[in-house]
Scaffold this active site. Structure first.
Site, PDB file in Angstrom:
ATOM      1  N   HIS A  16      -7.482   2.602   3.314  1.00 49.00           N
ATOM      2  CA  HIS A  16      -7.434   3.364   4.725  1.00 49.00           C
ATOM      3  C   HIS A  16      -8.714   3.391   5.292  1.00 49.00           C
ATOM      4  O   HIS A  16      -8.938   3.741   6.464  1.00 49.00           O
ATOM      5  CB  HIS A  16      -7.016   4.835   4.275  1.00 49.00           C
ATOM      6  CG  HIS A  16      -5.593   4.831   3.884  1.00 49.00           C
ATOM      7  ND1 HIS A  16      -4.973   4.443   2.875  1.00 49.00           N
ATOM      8  CD2 HIS A  16      -4.431   5.363   4.742  1.00 49.00           C
ATOM      9  CE1 HIS A  16      -3.344   4.765   2.893  1.00 49.00           C
ATOM     10  NE2 HIS A  16      -3.310   5.282   4.171  1.00 49.00           N
ATOM     11  N   CYS A  25     -11.311   2.261  -0.495  1.00 52.12           N
ATOM     12  CA  CYS A  25      -9.659   2.721  -0.336  1.00 52.12           C
ATOM     13  C   CYS A  25      -9.242   1.842   1.006  1.00 52.12           C
ATOM     14  O   CYS A  25     -10.090   1.857   1.931  1.00 52.12           O
ATOM     15  CB  CYS A  25      -9.647   4.131  -0.156  1.00 52.12           C
ATOM     16  SG  CYS A  25      -8.057   4.487   0.594  1.00 52.12           S
ATOM     17  N   ASP A  57       0.846  -1.130   0.172  1.00 58.02           N
ATOM     18  CA  ASP A  57      -0.089  -0.169  -0.031  1.00 58.02           C
ATOM     19  C   ASP A  57       0.943   1.319  -0.048  1.00 58.02           C
ATOM     20  O   ASP A  57       2.069   1.167  -0.129  1.00 58.02           O
ATOM     21  CB  ASP A  57      -0.765   0.124   1.199  1.00 58.02           C
ATOM     22  CG  ASP A  57      -1.706   1.159   1.198  1.00 58.02           C
ATOM     23  OD1 ASP A  57      -2.381   1.581   0.253  1.00 58.02           O
ATOM     24  OD2 ASP A  57      -2.141   1.842   2.250  1.00 58.02           O
ATOM     25  N   SER A  58       0.332   2.451   0.078  1.00 54.26           N
ATOM     26  CA  SER A  58       1.085   3.407   0.114  1.00 54.26           C
ATOM     27  C   SER A  58       1.529   3.920   1.429  1.00 54.26           C
ATOM     28  O   SER A  58       2.441   4.556   1.655  1.00 54.26           O
ATOM     29  CB  SER A  58       0.189   4.862  -0.328  1.00 54.26           C
ATOM     30  OG  SER A  58      -1.007   4.842   0.203  1.00 54.26           O
ATOM     31  N   GLU A  85      -3.407   9.257   7.704  1.00 56.83           N
ATOM     32  CA  GLU A  85      -2.125   9.140   7.942  1.00 56.83           C
ATOM     33  C   GLU A  85      -1.751  10.115   9.139  1.00 56.83           C
ATOM     34  O   GLU A  85      -0.717   9.843   9.980  1.00 56.83           O
ATOM     35  CB  GLU A  85      -1.392   9.480   6.509  1.00 56.83           C
ATOM     36  CG  GLU A  85      -1.254   8.359   5.636  1.00 56.83           C
ATOM     37  CD  GLU A  85      -0.588   7.174   5.736  1.00 56.83           C
ATOM     38  OE1 GLU A  85       0.612   7.242   6.325  1.00 56.83           O
ATOM     39  OE2 GLU A  85      -1.135   6.110   5.490  1.00 56.83           O
ATOM     40  N   CYS A 113      -3.933  -2.082  -1.984  1.00 53.41           N
ATOM     41  CA  CYS A 113      -4.239  -0.516  -2.332  1.00 53.41           C
ATOM     42  C   CYS A 113      -5.032  -0.451  -3.582  1.00 53.41           C
ATOM     43  O   CYS A 113      -4.728  -1.132  -4.603  1.00 53.41           O
ATOM     44  CB  CYS A 113      -2.829  -0.008  -2.771  1.00 53.41           C
ATOM     45  SG  CYS A 113      -2.979   1.634  -3.605  1.00 53.41           S
TER      46      CYS A 113
END
Ligand code: DGL
Length: 268
Positions: free
Chosen positions: A181, A179, A9-10, A147, A72
Site C-alpha cells: 500500500h 507494504c 493483496d488485502s 483504503e 502483499c
C-alpha cells in the site's frame, strides 16, 4: 507460453505491484484478488495471516495461473511457505526482491505491524548485505488511511511524521516501502524526507525477476498507463466500493467480481 499471473493483496496495495508488472510487460494476463472482507491483514495474528494466505492460494491455484506474484508483504513475511506449498507454480515475492535492491548501509523499513514484528525484512536484507543495519518501523495507521482514500490529508501527514522520525533519527540512507500500500503515499513521504534518502519499492525488483518467465520482452521499468484490458479483478466483499476506489487509482472503474474463498476459520 505467455504467463498468466495470479496476484493478491488485502485491498488496493497490490495495485502498486500490478502497475509495475503491466508497466514492464504491457497488458499481461493478470488475475488480481483482493481479500477485501479481511483488510487490513497487518494487525492480525500470525495464525490468522497464515490461514488467510492458505485460503487465497487455494482459490488462486484453481484458476489456471502459471505464476503467483505476492502483492502483499504481510503474507510474504509470515506465510511464504504456505503460499509456496499451495501454489504448485513459481512464486515471486517482494521481500527477497527488496533485499537485492539495497546498496546502502543504514536502511529503514516501513511495514505493517505484523511484517515489522516478523523481522522478515531485517533478516533478509542483513543476510544478503553484510554490514547493513536495518531499522524497522511499524505503521498501523497507514493501510486504513489509504483504503479510505486519505493519500494527502492532515491525518496521513501526522502519522507519516510519527513513523519517519525514528528512521530519520537513525540516519537511514534508504527506506524500503515494506507494504504494497505504501507506494501510494510516495508523494507525501517525499515531501517529508530529505532528497538524499532513497525510497525503495520492492515491486521494481520483483518484476525484473520475472523477465525469464513471462515470455515477452520487458518494455520499461516505468509505470505506464495501461488499459488493464487483460486483468480480471476479484474481491471477497464490496465489489462496487472496490471498483470506485480502484477508479481513483487507475482512472477508470474496472469490472470487479465478487468471489468466495473456502474459509476454514471464522475471521471477521
Ligand atoms: N498491502 C499488504 C502488505 O503489503 C497488506 C496490508 C494490510 O492489509 O494490512 O502488507
Amino acid at each position: 507460453m505467455i504467463a498468466r499471473i495470479g496476484i493478491f493483496d488485502s485491498g488496493l496495495g497490490g495495485f502498486t505491484v500490478l502497475n509495475r508488472l503491466l508497466g514492464r510487460y504491457g497488458d499481461l494476463f493478470c488475475l488480481y484478488l483482493a481479500d477485501t472482507a479481511r483488510v487490513p491483514f497487518g494487525e492480525r495474528s500470525i495464525t490468522e495471516i497464515r490461514i488467510i494466505a492458505g485460503e487465497i492460494i487455494e482459490w488462486l491455484s484453481a484458476e489456471n495461473i502459471s505464476a503467483v506474484v505476492i502483492g502483499c508483504n504481510t503474507t510474504n513475511s509470515l506465510a511464504f511457505d504456505v503460499i509456496k506449498k499451495g501454489a504448485g507454480v513459481p512464486v515471486f515475492g517482494l521481500i527477497e526482491a527488496a533485499a537485492g535492491m539495497v546498496i546502502e548501509s543504514r536502511v529503514g523499513v516501513l511495514a505493517t505491524p505484523a511484517t515489522a514484528a516478523s523481522n522478515a525484512y531485517r533478516d533478509q536484507i542483513e543476510a544478503e548485505n553484510p554490514g547493513t543495519t536495518v531499522y524497522t518501523q511499524a505503521c498501523p495507521a497507514f493501510v486504513p488511511l489509504i483504503e479510505g482514500g486519505e493519500f494527502f490529508t492532515e491525518k496521513t501527514f501526522e502519522a507519516a511524521n510519527q513513523y519517519l522520525k525514528p528512521l530519520l533519527d537513525a540516519e537511514v540512507e534508504a527506506i524500503v516501502l515494506g507494504c504494497s500500500h505504501y507506494p501510494l503515499l510516495e508523494p507525501l513521504l517525499r515531501e517529508l524526507l530529505p532528497q538524499n534518502i532513497r525510497l525503495v519499492d520492492p515491486a521494481i525488483g520483483l518484476c525484473s525477476q520475472l523477465d525469464d518467465f513471462v515470455g515477452i520482452p520487458a518494455l520499461s521499468d516505468l509505470v505506464t498507463p495501461s488499459l488493464y484490458s487483460n486483468t480480471r479483478f476479484c474481491v471477497t466483499s464490496n465489489p462496487v466500493g472496490f471498483a470506485s476506489r480502484a477508479a481513483g487509482l487507475i482512472g477508470n472503474s474496472p469490472e470487479v467480481e465478487l468471489i468466495s474463498l473456502r474459509t476454514k476459520a471464522c475471521l471477521s
